[in-house]
Scaffold this motif. Structure first.
Motif, PDB file in Angstrom:
ATOM      1  N   GLY A 198       0.806  -1.224   0.000  1.00 30.55           N
ATOM      2  CA  GLY A 198       0.000   0.000   0.000  1.00 30.55           C
ATOM      3  C   GLY A 198       0.830   1.261   0.000  1.00 30.55           C
ATOM      4  N   GLU A 199       2.145   1.124  -0.250  1.00 26.97           N
ATOM      5  CA  GLU A 199       3.056   2.260  -0.137  1.00 26.97           C
ATOM      6  C   GLU A 199       3.356   2.951  -1.469  1.00 26.97           C
ATOM      7  OE1 GLU A 199       6.426   0.502   1.705  1.00 26.97           O
ATOM      8  OE2 GLU A 199       5.448   0.277   3.672  1.00 26.97           O
ATOM      9  N   SER A 200       2.759   2.488  -2.554  1.00 23.07           N
ATOM     10  CA  SER A 200       3.022   3.103  -3.858  1.00 23.07           C
ATOM     11  C   SER A 200       2.703   4.596  -3.829  1.00 23.07           C
ATOM     12  CB  SER A 200       2.169   2.433  -4.942  1.00 23.07           C
ATOM     13  OG  SER A 200       2.546   1.097  -5.144  1.00 23.07           O
ATOM     14  N   ARG A 201       3.592   5.373  -4.420  1.00 22.07           N
ATOM     15  CA  ARG A 201       3.386   6.830  -4.502  1.00 22.07           C
ATOM     16  C   ARG A 201       3.604   7.266  -5.946  1.00 22.07           C
ATOM     17  NH1 ARG A 201       7.469   9.608  -0.852  1.00 22.07           N
ATOM     18  NH2 ARG A 201       6.067  11.406  -0.828  1.00 22.07           N
ATOM     19  N   PHE A 202       2.544   7.780  -6.546  1.00 22.95           N
ATOM     20  CA  PHE A 202       2.629   8.359  -7.886  1.00 22.95           C
ATOM     21  C   PHE A 202       2.062   9.772  -7.770  1.00 22.95           C
ATOM     22  CE2 PHE A 202       1.424   9.422 -12.140  1.00 22.95           C
ATOM     23  CZ  PHE A 202       2.420   8.867 -12.927  1.00 22.95           C
ATOM     24  N   HIS A 203       2.921  10.765  -7.879  1.00 21.61           N
ATOM     25  CA  HIS A 203       2.581  12.139  -7.524  1.00 21.61           C
ATOM     26  C   HIS A 203       1.340  12.640  -8.260  1.00 21.61           C
ATOM     27  CE1 HIS A 203       4.841  15.885  -5.831  1.00 21.61           C
ATOM     28  NE2 HIS A 203       3.545  15.939  -5.563  1.00 21.61           N
ATOM     29  N   GLU A 232       1.802  17.441  -1.850  1.00 28.57           N
ATOM     30  CA  GLU A 232       2.126  16.146  -1.262  1.00 28.57           C
ATOM     31  C   GLU A 232       1.926  15.046  -2.305  1.00 28.57           C
ATOM     32  OE1 GLU A 232      -2.266  16.677  -0.861  1.00 28.57           O
ATOM     33  OE2 GLU A 232      -0.517  17.946  -0.550  1.00 28.57           O
ATOM     34  N   ALA A 233       2.572  13.906  -2.056  1.00 28.49           N
ATOM     35  CA  ALA A 233       2.402  12.718  -2.902  1.00 28.49           C
ATOM     36  C   ALA A 233       1.936  11.581  -2.000  1.00 28.49           C
ATOM     37  CB  ALA A 233       3.701  12.355  -3.606  1.00 28.49           C
ATOM     38  N   PRO A 234       0.633  11.450  -1.759  1.00 30.96           N
ATOM     39  CA  PRO A 234       0.141  10.454  -0.804  1.00 30.96           C
ATOM     40  C   PRO A 234       0.362   9.030  -1.304  1.00 30.96           C
ATOM     41  CG  PRO A 234      -1.691  11.447  -1.992  1.00 30.96           C
ATOM     42  CD  PRO A 234      -0.468  12.217  -2.376  1.00 30.96           C
ATOM     43  N   THR A 235       0.450   8.092  -0.370  1.00 30.93           N
ATOM     44  CA  THR A 235       0.510   6.682  -0.742  1.00 30.93           C
ATOM     45  C   THR A 235      -0.861   6.225  -1.222  1.00 30.93           C
ATOM     46  OG1 THR A 235      -0.086   5.869   1.454  1.00 30.93           O
ATOM     47  CG2 THR A 235       2.264   6.275   1.021  1.00 30.93           C
ATOM     48  N   VAL A 236      -0.893   5.098  -1.915  1.00 31.07           N
ATOM     49  CA  VAL A 236      -2.178   4.587  -2.384  1.00 31.07           C
ATOM     50  C   VAL A 236      -3.059   4.204  -1.196  1.00 31.07           C
ATOM     51  CG1 VAL A 236      -1.301   2.230  -2.648  1.00 31.07           C
ATOM     52  CG2 VAL A 236      -3.275   2.963  -3.979  1.00 31.07           C
ATOM     53  N   ALA A 237      -2.463   3.701  -0.116  1.00 27.19           N
ATOM     54  CA  ALA A 237      -3.256   3.403   1.087  1.00 27.19           C
ATOM     55  C   ALA A 237      -3.831   4.681   1.679  1.00 27.19           C
ATOM     56  CB  ALA A 237      -2.400   2.670   2.120  1.00 27.19           C
ATOM     57  N   GLY A 238      -3.039   5.750   1.663  1.00 26.85           N
ATOM     58  CA  GLY A 238      -3.527   7.029   2.158  1.00 26.85           C
ATOM     59  C   GLY A 238      -4.659   7.582   1.319  1.00 26.85           C
ATOM     60  N   THR A 267      -3.962  -1.298  -8.691  1.00 23.00           N
ATOM     61  CA  THR A 267      -4.661  -0.013  -8.686  1.00 23.00           C
ATOM     62  C   THR A 267      -4.027   0.883  -9.743  1.00 23.00           C
ATOM     63  OG1 THR A 267      -3.265   1.318  -7.214  1.00 23.00           O
ATOM     64  CG2 THR A 267      -4.768  -0.267  -6.160  1.00 23.00           C
ATOM     65  N   PRO A 268      -4.653   1.998 -10.079  1.00 25.76           N
ATOM     66  CA  PRO A 268      -4.043   2.920 -11.040  1.00 25.76           C
ATOM     67  C   PRO A 268      -2.798   3.633 -10.522  1.00 25.76           C
ATOM     68  CG  PRO A 268      -6.431   3.239 -10.943  1.00 25.76           C
ATOM     69  CD  PRO A 268      -6.054   2.374  -9.787  1.00 25.76           C
ATOM     70  N   TRP A 269      -2.493   3.456  -9.237  1.00 30.62           N
ATOM     71  CA  TRP A 269      -1.290   4.065  -8.651  1.00 30.62           C
ATOM     72  C   TRP A 269      -0.210   3.024  -8.335  1.00 30.62           C
ATOM     73  CZ3 TRP A 269      -6.239   4.994  -6.851  1.00 30.62           C
ATOM     74  CH2 TRP A 269      -6.747   6.290  -7.005  1.00 30.62           C
ATOM     75  N   SER A 270      -0.440   1.764  -8.660  1.00 30.09           N
ATOM     76  CA  SER A 270       0.443   0.688  -8.209  1.00 30.09           C
ATOM     77  C   SER A 270       1.782   0.727  -8.949  1.00 30.09           C
ATOM     78  CB  SER A 270      -0.224  -0.671  -8.415  1.00 30.09           C
ATOM     79  OG  SER A 270      -1.350  -0.800  -7.583  1.00 30.09           O
ATOM     80  N   VAL A 271       2.788   1.248  -8.262  1.00 28.88           N
ATOM     81  CA  VAL A 271       4.148   1.303  -8.814  1.00 28.88           C
ATOM     82  C   VAL A 271       5.111   0.726  -7.791  1.00 28.88           C
ATOM     83  CG1 VAL A 271       3.743   3.242 -10.383  1.00 28.88           C
ATOM     84  CG2 VAL A 271       4.374   3.706  -8.003  1.00 28.88           C
ATOM     85  N   PRO A 272       6.151   0.011  -8.247  1.00 30.24           N
ATOM     86  CA  PRO A 272       7.068  -0.634  -7.299  1.00 30.24           C
ATOM     87  C   PRO A 272       8.036   0.322  -6.634  1.00 30.24           C
ATOM     88  CG  PRO A 272       7.770  -1.039  -9.556  1.00 30.24           C
ATOM     89  CD  PRO A 272       6.445  -0.348  -9.640  1.00 30.24           C
ATOM     90  N   LEU A 273       8.241   1.496  -7.236  1.00 26.78           N
ATOM     91  CA  LEU A 273       9.158   2.494  -6.690  1.00 26.78           C
ATOM     92  C   LEU A 273       8.447   3.841  -6.668  1.00 26.78           C
ATOM     93  CD1 LEU A 273      12.360   1.487  -8.713  1.00 26.78           C
ATOM     94  CD2 LEU A 273      11.915   1.002  -6.289  1.00 26.78           C
ATOM     95  N   PRO A 274       8.771   4.717  -5.729  1.00 28.21           N
ATOM     96  CA  PRO A 274       8.080   6.007  -5.650  1.00 28.21           C
ATOM     97  C   PRO A 274       8.386   6.900  -6.842  1.00 28.21           C
ATOM     98  CG  PRO A 274       9.921   5.925  -4.106  1.00 28.21           C
ATOM     99  CD  PRO A 274       9.768   4.536  -4.649  1.00 28.21           C
ATOM    100  N   VAL A 275       7.360   7.634  -7.272  1.00 30.50           N
ATOM    101  CA  VAL A 275       7.483   8.586  -8.375  1.00 30.50           C
ATOM    102  C   VAL A 275       6.988   9.934  -7.846  1.00 30.50           C
ATOM    103  CG1 VAL A 275       6.825   9.138 -10.741  1.00 30.50           C
ATOM    104  CG2 VAL A 275       7.067   6.745 -10.053  1.00 30.50           C
ATOM    105  N   VAL A 276       7.934  10.784  -7.466  1.00 36.26           N
ATOM    106  CA  VAL A 276       7.623  12.051  -6.808  1.00 36.26           C
ATOM    107  C   VAL A 276       8.421  13.162  -7.496  1.00 36.26           C
ATOM    108  CG1 VAL A 276       7.656  13.335  -4.640  1.00 36.26           C
ATOM    109  CG2 VAL A 276       7.244  10.860  -4.621  1.00 36.26           C
TER     110      VAL A 276
END
Length: 340
Positions: A198-203, A232-238, A267-276
Motif C-alpha cells: 500500500g506504499e506506492s506513490r505516484f505524484h 504532497e504525494a500520498p501513498t495509495v493506502a492514504g 490499482t491505477p497508482w500501483s508502482v514498485p518504486l516512488p514517483v515524486v
C-alpha cells in the motif's frame, strides 16, 4: 483588458483554467471542439467551437493580437508548430505537457515500465533538469517530448511556459483513478487488497492547482519548464483512507508485500518504486502555493464520480480508463484470493 485564449477549455484542466484567468482579470475565449460552457464560468467568458486540426480556424480564434494562449490539449510537434507559427500574434503561451517525458538516465521511463527491470529509478524528488526521452512519434511520451522541444526552440522570442503534471485528478477526468476506491465503496465492498504494501506513490496533480500555475505563469511570461504537481504525494493506502473518510465508510485493507497477484491488488497508482516530483522551481520562479490539498479536493471529485456512475456501466462512462485498466473491478478474483 488582457485577452487570453484557452484551447481545450471544456476538459478537466481547461475548466478551472478559465475560472482562474477570469478571476485574475483576463478576458477569456474558451475554445473547444464542442464549444461548451461550464456553469461556473463568468458570463463574460466567450465560447467558440474549434477543430484543433484546422490551422486557419486556430489562427482566427487567436486573431491579430492575443496576450496569452493556454493550450491544454497540445500533444505533439505538429501542435507546437501551430503555436510557434502564430508567435507574432501571441504575447506568451502556457502549454500542458506531462511528467511522462522523464527518463531515469539509464533509458528507463514510462514506456519501459512493463519490461523486465524496466520500471524507472528516478531521483527523489525528480527535478526539471532530469533527462527526458528522445523526441519522436512512437508514443505519448516521445510525442510530448517533441512538442516541448518545438515550443522551447524560439527561446525569448516566444515566451512559453511548459507545465508537466503527474496523475491529474478532479472532476471531468476521462481517466479518473479515484474511481478505483469510489466504485468499490458504492458497490459495498468491505475489503480491498493493495500491492506493494500500500506504499506506492505516484505524484498527483489537482486540476485546480494546475490552473493556479497557469495563472501565475500568465502573469510572469517566460521560457521555462516546470513540474505541475500537488504539495504532497500520498501513498495509495492514504488515498483509499481519505476517500473512505469522504464517503463515510470503513474498509479492511490487506496488503501484498510485492506486485499485484494478477488483478488482485492492482490499482491505477500501483508502482514498485516512488514517483515524486520536485516543486521547488515553481515555488521559486512563480511563488506557487497549491490552492487545494489532495484531501481537500476529494469531496468535489467523489461527488462528481458518484453522479457520473449513476445508472451507467463504468466501462461505458470511462472508456479510456477501461482500456487502460480493464481488470480494476475483478471482484471474483479478489474473493477467490481471500478464500484461498
Amino acid at each position: 483588458m488582457k485577452r487570453a485564449v484557452v484551447i481545450g477549455a471544456s476538459g478537466q484542466i481547461g475548466r478551472p483554467v478559465v475560472e482562474a484567468l477570469t478571476r485574475d482579470g483576463w478576458a477569456v475565449t474558451a475554445a473547444s471542439r464542442g464549444g461548451g460552457r461550464d456553469a461556473g464560468w463568468d458570463e463574460g467568458v466567450r465560447t467558440v467551437r474549434l477543430d484543433r486540426a484546422d490551422d486557419a480556424a486556430l489562427a482566427a480564434v487567436v486573431g491579430d493580437a492575443c496576450d496569452l494562449v493556454v493550450d491544454v490539449v497540445a500533444y505533439d510537434a505538429a501542435h507546437a508548430r501551430q503555436l510557434t507559427a502564430l508567435a507574432g500574434r501571441i504575447g506568451s503561451a502556457v502549454v500542458i505537457s506531462s511528467v511522462s517525458v522523464y527518463e531515469d538516465g539509464a533509458g528507463r521511463g514510462f514506456d519501459t515500465q512493463d519490461r523486465p527491470d524496466g520500471f524507472p529509478r528516478y531521483p527523489l524528488p525528480v527535478p526539471e533538469t532530469q533527462p527526458t526521452v528522445a523526441a519522436g512519434e512512437e508514443s505519448y511520451s516521445t510525442r510530448k517530448a517533441a512538442m516541448e522541444r518545438e515550443l522551447l526552440a524560439p527561446g525569448g522570442d516566444f515566451p512559453v511556459t511548459v507545465l508537466r503534471p503527474g496523475a491529474v485528478h478532479g472532476p471531468y477526468s476521462p481517466l479518473p483513478r479515484e474511481l478505483y476506491f469510489v466504485k468499490r465503496n458504492l458497490d459495498g465492498r468491505e475489503r480491498r487488497v493493495l500491492a506493494y504494501r500500500g506504499e506506492s506513490r505516484f505524484h498527483s496533480s489537482g486540476a485546480r492547482n494546475i490552473a493556479e500555475l497557469v495563472r501565475l505563469a500568465a502573469a510572469r511570461p517566460g521560457s521555462r519548464v516546470l513540474n505541475a504537481c500537488d504539495a504532497e504525494a500520498p501513498t495509495v493506502a492514504g488515498i483509499g483512507a481519505a476517500i473512505d473518510a469522504v464517503m463515510g465508510v470503513e474498509t479492511r485493507t490487506t496488503c501484498l508485500d510485492g506486485p499485484p497477484a494478477g488483478s488482485v491488488g492492482l490499482t491505477p497508482w500501483s508502482v514498485p518504486l516512488p514517483v515524486v516530483y520536485d516543486m521547488s522551481a515553481a515555488e521559486r520562479e512563480l511563488g506557487y502555493r497549491p490552492v487545494v490539498s489532495y484531501a481537500e479536493s476529494l469531496p468535489e471529485t467523489v461527488g462528481w464520480l458518484t453522479g457520473a456512475l449513476r445508472g451507467q456501466d463504468w466501462r461505458e462512462r470511462f472508456p479510456l480508463l477501461a482500456r487502460a485498466c480493464p481488470d480494476l473491478f475483478d471482484y471474483a478474483a479478489e474473493d477467490a484470493w481471500h478464500t484461498a
